[in-house]
Write a protein that holds these residues in place. Structure first.
Motif, PDB file in Angstrom:
ATOM      1  N   VAL A 171      37.113  36.437  40.850  1.00  0.00           N
ATOM      2  CA  VAL A 171      36.835  37.462  41.860  1.00  0.00           C
ATOM      3  C   VAL A 171      35.819  36.884  42.834  1.00  0.00           C
ATOM      4  CG1 VAL A 171      37.342  39.426  40.373  1.00  0.00           C
ATOM      5  CG2 VAL A 171      35.025  38.515  40.437  1.00  0.00           C
ATOM      6  N   GLU A 172      35.950  37.256  44.107  1.00  0.00           N
ATOM      7  CA  GLU A 172      35.068  36.698  45.142  1.00  0.00           C
ATOM      8  C   GLU A 172      34.932  37.696  46.277  1.00  0.00           C
ATOM      9  OE1 GLU A 172      32.441  33.846  46.158  1.00  0.00           O
ATOM     10  OE2 GLU A 172      33.865  33.512  44.521  1.00  0.00           O
ATOM     11  N   PHE A 173      33.681  37.971  46.682  1.00  0.00           N
ATOM     12  CA  PHE A 173      33.420  38.812  47.838  1.00  0.00           C
ATOM     13  C   PHE A 173      33.473  37.980  49.112  1.00  0.00           C
ATOM     14  CE2 PHE A 173      31.530  41.791  44.811  1.00  0.00           C
ATOM     15  CZ  PHE A 173      31.879  43.012  45.368  1.00  0.00           C
ATOM     16  N   ALA A 174      33.959  38.596  50.183  1.00  0.00           N
ATOM     17  CA  ALA A 174      33.871  37.952  51.494  1.00  0.00           C
ATOM     18  C   ALA A 174      32.427  37.971  51.961  1.00  0.00           C
ATOM     19  CB  ALA A 174      34.764  38.676  52.497  1.00  0.00           C
ATOM     20  N   LYS A 175      32.010  36.876  52.619  1.00  0.00           N
ATOM     21  CA  LYS A 175      30.619  36.785  53.061  1.00  0.00           C
ATOM     22  C   LYS A 175      30.307  37.826  54.121  1.00  0.00           C
ATOM     23  CE  LYS A 175      29.616  33.210  50.505  1.00  0.00           C
ATOM     24  NZ  LYS A 175      30.872  33.199  49.747  1.00  0.00           N
ATOM     25  N   GLN A 176      31.280  38.161  54.934  1.00  0.00           N
ATOM     26  CA  GLN A 176      31.103  39.186  55.963  1.00  0.00           C
ATOM     27  C   GLN A 176      32.194  40.240  55.792  1.00  0.00           C
ATOM     28  OE1 GLN A 176      31.245  37.174  59.690  1.00  0.00           O
ATOM     29  NE2 GLN A 176      29.348  36.021  59.372  1.00  0.00           N
ATOM     30  N   GLY A 177      31.785  41.475  55.875  1.00  0.00           N
ATOM     31  CA  GLY A 177      32.766  42.545  55.734  1.00  0.00           C
ATOM     32  C   GLY A 177      32.878  43.024  54.301  1.00  0.00           C
ATOM     33  N   GLN A 178      33.336  44.229  54.146  1.00  0.00           N
ATOM     34  CA  GLN A 178      33.442  44.859  52.833  1.00  0.00           C
ATOM     35  C   GLN A 178      34.823  44.594  52.235  1.00  0.00           C
ATOM     36  OE1 GLN A 178      30.975  46.589  51.309  1.00  0.00           O
ATOM     37  NE2 GLN A 178      29.558  46.204  52.971  1.00  0.00           N
ATOM     38  N   VAL A 179      35.025  43.349  51.769  1.00  0.00           N
ATOM     39  CA  VAL A 179      36.317  42.964  51.207  1.00  0.00           C
ATOM     40  C   VAL A 179      36.080  42.185  49.922  1.00  0.00           C
ATOM     41  CG1 VAL A 179      38.503  41.766  51.588  1.00  0.00           C
ATOM     42  CG2 VAL A 179      37.336  42.838  53.512  1.00  0.00           C
ATOM     43  N   LEU A 180      36.887  42.485  48.909  1.00  0.00           N
ATOM     44  CA  LEU A 180      36.840  41.772  47.629  1.00  0.00           C
ATOM     45  C   LEU A 180      38.202  41.132  47.388  1.00  0.00           C
ATOM     46  CD1 LEU A 180      35.485  41.130  44.848  1.00  0.00           C
ATOM     47  CD2 LEU A 180      36.479  43.271  44.027  1.00  0.00           C
ATOM     48  N   PHE A 181      38.190  39.836  47.040  1.00  0.00           N
ATOM     49  CA  PHE A 181      39.416  39.104  46.745  1.00  0.00           C
ATOM     50  C   PHE A 181      39.459  38.783  45.252  1.00  0.00           C
ATOM     51  CE2 PHE A 181      38.506  38.233  51.193  1.00  0.00           C
ATOM     52  CZ  PHE A 181      39.743  38.391  51.797  1.00  0.00           C
ATOM     53  N   THR A 182      40.658  38.878  44.676  1.00  0.00           N
ATOM     54  CA  THR A 182      40.834  38.588  43.255  1.00  0.00           C
ATOM     55  C   THR A 182      42.080  37.729  43.066  1.00  0.00           C
ATOM     56  OG1 THR A 182      42.163  40.585  42.876  1.00  0.00           O
ATOM     57  CG2 THR A 182      39.787  40.781  42.595  1.00  0.00           C
ATOM     58  N   ALA A 183      41.995  36.807  42.109  1.00  0.00           N
ATOM     59  CA  ALA A 183      43.141  35.964  41.745  1.00  0.00           C
ATOM     60  C   ALA A 183      43.457  36.195  40.279  1.00  0.00           C
ATOM     61  CB  ALA A 183      42.835  34.491  41.996  1.00  0.00           C
ATOM     62  N   SER A 184      44.748  36.165  39.952  1.00  0.00           N
ATOM     63  CA  SER A 184      45.163  36.501  38.595  1.00  0.00           C
ATOM     64  C   SER A 184      46.261  35.563  38.127  1.00  0.00           C
ATOM     65  CB  SER A 184      45.651  37.960  38.539  1.00  0.00           C
ATOM     66  OG  SER A 184      46.247  38.250  37.301  1.00  0.00           O
ATOM     67  N   LEU A 185      46.449  35.558  36.806  1.00  0.00           N
ATOM     68  CA  LEU A 185      47.526  34.758  36.228  1.00  0.00           C
ATOM     69  C   LEU A 185      48.896  35.395  36.439  1.00  0.00           C
ATOM     70  CD1 LEU A 185      45.948  33.622  32.830  1.00  0.00           C
ATOM     71  CD2 LEU A 185      45.922  32.445  35.031  1.00  0.00           C
ATOM     72  N   ASP A 186      48.932  36.599  37.030  1.00  0.00           N
ATOM     73  CA  ASP A 186      50.234  37.213  37.328  1.00  0.00           C
ATOM     74  C   ASP A 186      50.856  36.660  38.608  1.00  0.00           C
ATOM     75  OD1 ASP A 186      48.680  38.314  39.294  1.00  0.00           O
ATOM     76  OD2 ASP A 186      48.969  40.403  38.688  1.00  0.00           O
TER      77      ASP A 186
END
Length: 886
Positions: free
Chosen positions: A402-417
């Protein structure tokens, strides 16, 4: 770099096993989490974890009626007596056998402990005086033929009723009584789980596991001379005046008890797991193995409320002192609920990850922490309160990063799916899903500092995929690695992407340049993780041989190496054939991160240690042991030879089919399965750290471990610098300067030198507003960091918001040049200040929205009333023949 980090809170796990209970005021719930105890404040919406640790997982806890003393007992019967308000351990005692239940008497003078088929009553030690032998055994009671399950005290603390697996309950007196024999309550056909006294102590209720409730009350006796003549209900041995007085005092003891009513819950295919009783309202609360709980009013056995909260059994139930709130714990789900039954609403509903926690990420302002788990869930936790406030269930497989964007209210996630998802942190929804042309498993993730590009590394195709966040289209596929890509990171400037792989190399990609050719930087072993330094000039990579390699980005060469094998080496596991010193399985780091100023490295791995290294000197600064729980594998350095036999180690975690319920004894899992249902697996959980991250403020760091999400913060109160101290620098002289001489600057500097928080706060709050600008200019720069840190803390814990804002504006205006020149030293302090201001802005915005809605509602009601009144007046005038348009 300050390294005096102390344990602050445990998030990510809210309940494991044991009993939950309310504090005497009913405002907080205590929940056992592993070998720790978490306290959830329901009024202030905060949680905290007490700093003490038991040797193993906690089996049962009890809180004294005055709320001062907490008794915590682990699975082996080793108990800690803890000062609840301070969280400090007062005394230790080992009961040398498994304890099913512990209970304080209502007057707080005695502690009842189940000890096999016996009950021990101990005198409560004082929490005010340190005693050499604090625990004094009052009496030991026998009579049951099997393990005692629970103990219930009467309101007067003179008697107690014990229940046992031998399907009976027995009543005993605290002190010996003339002619008294323990009363036996028999007739149940299954284990008697609990027994309760009514408020007037004229009725006793017993609850068995098969769903039966027996009401016991006084029965009239029969005279020995004449079977038709009934005696009084008292069976006192003496007819003298003293005997009569004794009988009246101990009515409960001399009462001949008999079954007055038998009630049954009639819940097919289920068993009673837990129950509790509220004497003032005569409410019986029962939790079943199907996840259903119900409320019954006694003694009429009227059903008041029934609700299903899950499909798994309810492990523990508690009721607040007022009887309004009910607390439930479900061990299999790791769920804690507080239910207000009158309004039928949740006061608290928290649940941790169903399986292990894989990855974490701090938000840019440091207020929130995102976690991803093996169960495919992504959860957001508030760092200050410790509560989970949103859960994203869209992933169908384990979440790897999981990783937050440095600017803006966005969260990115990566999965084994095979998907990478983007979540909006304002509306809390999944607004973008990124996929690859062919199905792959994503094991790493990186986000461009601008938030426009997201990259993910695959585990099976060894490629790096790059997407545009705005359009969701695949921009490029970077190839070159020959093994799974385990780490990705963008440089702070965003012009380079670094990737680490199991092919023993690190590659630097110019993703926005024309050339895609890269020269691999060869490492000594397989890479496990990497991180960019905040200035972007250096990369730290951890390898499988326990080394931390530091790579110069411009030259593309390894400049230095830290050998961490000996530092990270953890304990010995039960099935290890090698000693901890010779075992290489736990001697590497799987997660690294830089501090906010880039001067230190924080690293953790498959071990019980998390380590901070100094980057320049290459030496270890401090080693943190994340858990001392002996229920976890790998905590001990040496194994106990008494638990070894010819076949190997004896796993003391095996129950050998001795579970209390049939479903607990059945094992339907595949042989050798290491992931899946936690309650059915037959292996010991390992102590390890899967991910470590530093907060952007630099004042805290978090680690995802087997126990949950551990948060460590700087202990500001222990920062005492004796430099520049003199004999006349005393609190009395500081108050003299403040109150009588009105020399505010000298008083402020003297309080900062002493570094006592309460004294600084007193001086700070007594400074007139008119003096703020002048004092800000005159304040020496040497005290600037300390003073700004104090203002940050004052922001969070004080209502004087405008006063803090005036100080902040004046200091930034007066010392702007100094702050700009020393921005590296002040970076963490300024980030903390930004965090406080953003938190304040959010609070003001929410308050404004609430006020807007309230005003709109009031205005709409006024318009409605005016229309109604106007219509009534117009109807009255029309009756008189007068037409007026209102």
């Amino acid at each position: 770099m300050k390294s005096n980090f102390t344990f602050q809170n445990l998030c990510g796990t809210v309940y494991r096993q044991g009993n939950v209970l309310f504090t005497p005021d009913g405002n907080s719930v205590l929940s056992p989490v592993g070998n720790r105890v978490s306290v959830f404040d329901l009024v202030n919406n905060k949680s905290r974890t007490l700093p003490f640790e038991n040797r193993k997982n906690i089996a049962t806890i009890a809180l004294s009626p005055d709320g001062n003393v907490l008794m915590s007992i682990d699975e082996d019967g080793r108990a800690l007596l803890v000062h609840f308000r301070k969280g400090t351990v007062l005394h230790h005692i080992s009961f040398k056998s498994k304890v099913h239940h512990v209970s304080f008497s209502p007057d707080g003078k005695y502690i009842a402990v189940t000890h096999g088929h016996k009950i021990q009553i101990w005198k409560t030690p004082s929490h005010l005086v340190r005693e050499f032998a604090p625990f004094e055994l009052h009496r030991e009671y026998t009579g049951h033929h099997d393990d005692v399950v629970s103990v219930c005290w009467s309101k007067t603390s003179r008697y107690f009723v014990s229940t046992s697996r031998d399907m009976t309950a027995r009543m005993y007196t605290l002190n010996p009584l003339e002619g008294f024999k323990p009363k036996q309550f028999a007739g149940h056909r299954d284990v008697v789980i609990n027994a309760f006294f009514s408020d007037d102590e004229k009725t006793i209720y017993t609850v068995s596991r098969d769903g039966a409730v027996f009401c016991w009350s006084a029965k009239r006796g029969v005279s020995e001379d004449d079977s038709d003549v009934e005696m009084d209900i008292l069976d006192a041995p003496s007819t003298s005046a003293s005997g009569a007085n004794l009988a009246l005092e101990h009515t409960v003891a001399y009462t001949r008890w008999g079954v007055s009513n038998r009630h049954f819950f009639n819940q097919p295919g289920t068993k009673v797991v837990c129950s509790t009783f509220h004497p003032k309202t005569s409410l019986l609360i029962v939790g079943f193995s199907t996840g259903v709980f119900g409320l019954w009013e006694m003694p009429s056995f009227t059903s008041v409320h029934t609700l299903s909260i899950s499909n798994e059994k309810i492990s523990s139930v508690a009721v607040s002192a007022s009887g309004e709130w009910l607390a439930f714990g479900a061990a299999k789900l790791g769920q804690l609920l507080v239910w207000e039954w009158q309004s039928e609403s949740y006061v608290l509903k928290q649940q941790g990850h169903y399986y292990d926690m894989n990855t974490i990420s701090f938000s840019p302002d440091g207020q929130n922490i995102a976690t991803g788990g093996e169960d495919g869930k992504v959860k957001l936790w508030n760092a200050s309160s410790g509560f989970c406030f949103v859960t994203f269930p869209e992933h169908t497989a384990s979440v790897s990063t999981v990783e937050f964007a440095k600017q803006g209210q966005v969260l990115f996630t990566a999965s084994l799916d095979g998907t990478v998802r983007a979540y909006d942190m304002v509306r809390y929804r999944n607004f973008r899903t990124f996929t690859s042309p062919t199905p792959v498993q994503f094991s790493s993730l990186a986000v461009d500092p601008s938030g426009d590009v997201v990259c993910a590394g695959s585990q099976d195709s060894f490629e790096i995929y790059m997407w545009s966040v705005q359009t969701g289209k695949l921009l490029d596929i970077l190839t070159g690695h020959e093994a799974p890509v385990c780490g990705l990171s963008f440089s702070p400037s965003g012009d380079q992407l670094a990737s680490a792989s199991w092919d023993r190399s690190i590659r630097l990609w110019s993703v926005f340049g024309r050339s895609r050719s890269t020269e691999p930087i060869t490492l000594s072993s397989e890479a496990t993780a990497l991180a960019f330094r905040p200035d972007g000039k250096e990369i730290c990579a951890s390898t499988l041989d326990g080394q931390l390699s530091f790579i110069d980005v411009e030259e593309g060469q390894i400049k230095s190496v830290i050998e961490g094998r000996r530092d990270i080496s953890g304990g010995r596991k039960v099935d290890d054939r090698l000693t901890a010193a010779n075992n290489a399985a736990s001697k590497y780091f799987n997660s690294v991160t830089y501090t906010a100023d880039g001067s230190c490295i924080l690293a953790g791995g498959s071990s019980k240690y998390v380590i901070i290294y100094d980057r320049q000197e290459g030496v270890m600064i401090k080693k943190f042991q994340i858990s001392e729980n002996l229920s976890l594998d790998g905590t001990l350095e040496m194994l106990d030879s008494r638990k070894l036999n010819e076949a190997g180690p004896i796993n003391d975690n095996e129950d050998d089919g001795n579970g209390s319920d049939l479903e607990d004894r059945l094992d339907k899992t595949l042989p050798g399965a290491s992931k899946g249902d936690l309650s059915k697996r037959r292996y010991k959980k390992e102590v390890k750290t899967s991910c470590v991250r530093f907060s952007s403020t630099g004042k805290s760091w978090a680690a995802s471990s087997t126990e949950g999400l551990l948060i460590y913060t700087l202990d500001q109160e222990t920062n005492f610098d004796p430099f520049d101290l003199s004999l006349d620098l005393t609190p009395e002289n500081i108050l003299l300067k403040l109150n009588k001489e009105k020399d505010f600057l000298i008083a402020l500097i003297m309080s900062l030198r002493l570094s006592e928080k309460q004294l600084i706060q007193r001086v700070y709050e007594n400074i007139p507003i008119s003096q703020i600008k002048l004092l800000s200019k005159q304040l020496p720069s040497i005290y600037l960091i300390q003073f700004l840190n104090f203002i940050n803390d004052h922001f969070e814990n004080s209502p004087h918001i405008e006063f803090d804002l005036l100080w902040t504006a004046s200091i930034l205006t007066s010392h702007g040049k100094f702050i700009r020149q020393n921005k590296n030293q002040l970076a963490s302090t300024l980030r903390g200040l930004i965090k406080c201001l953003m938190n304040l802005e959010g609070s003001v915005a929410r308050l404004s929205d609430q006020n807007t809605f309230s005003l709109d509602y009031i205005l709409s009601q006024i318009d409605r009333n005016e229309k109604d009144n106007g219509g009534a007046i117009q109807n009255g005038l029309s009756d008189l023949g007068i037409e007026i348009d209102i």
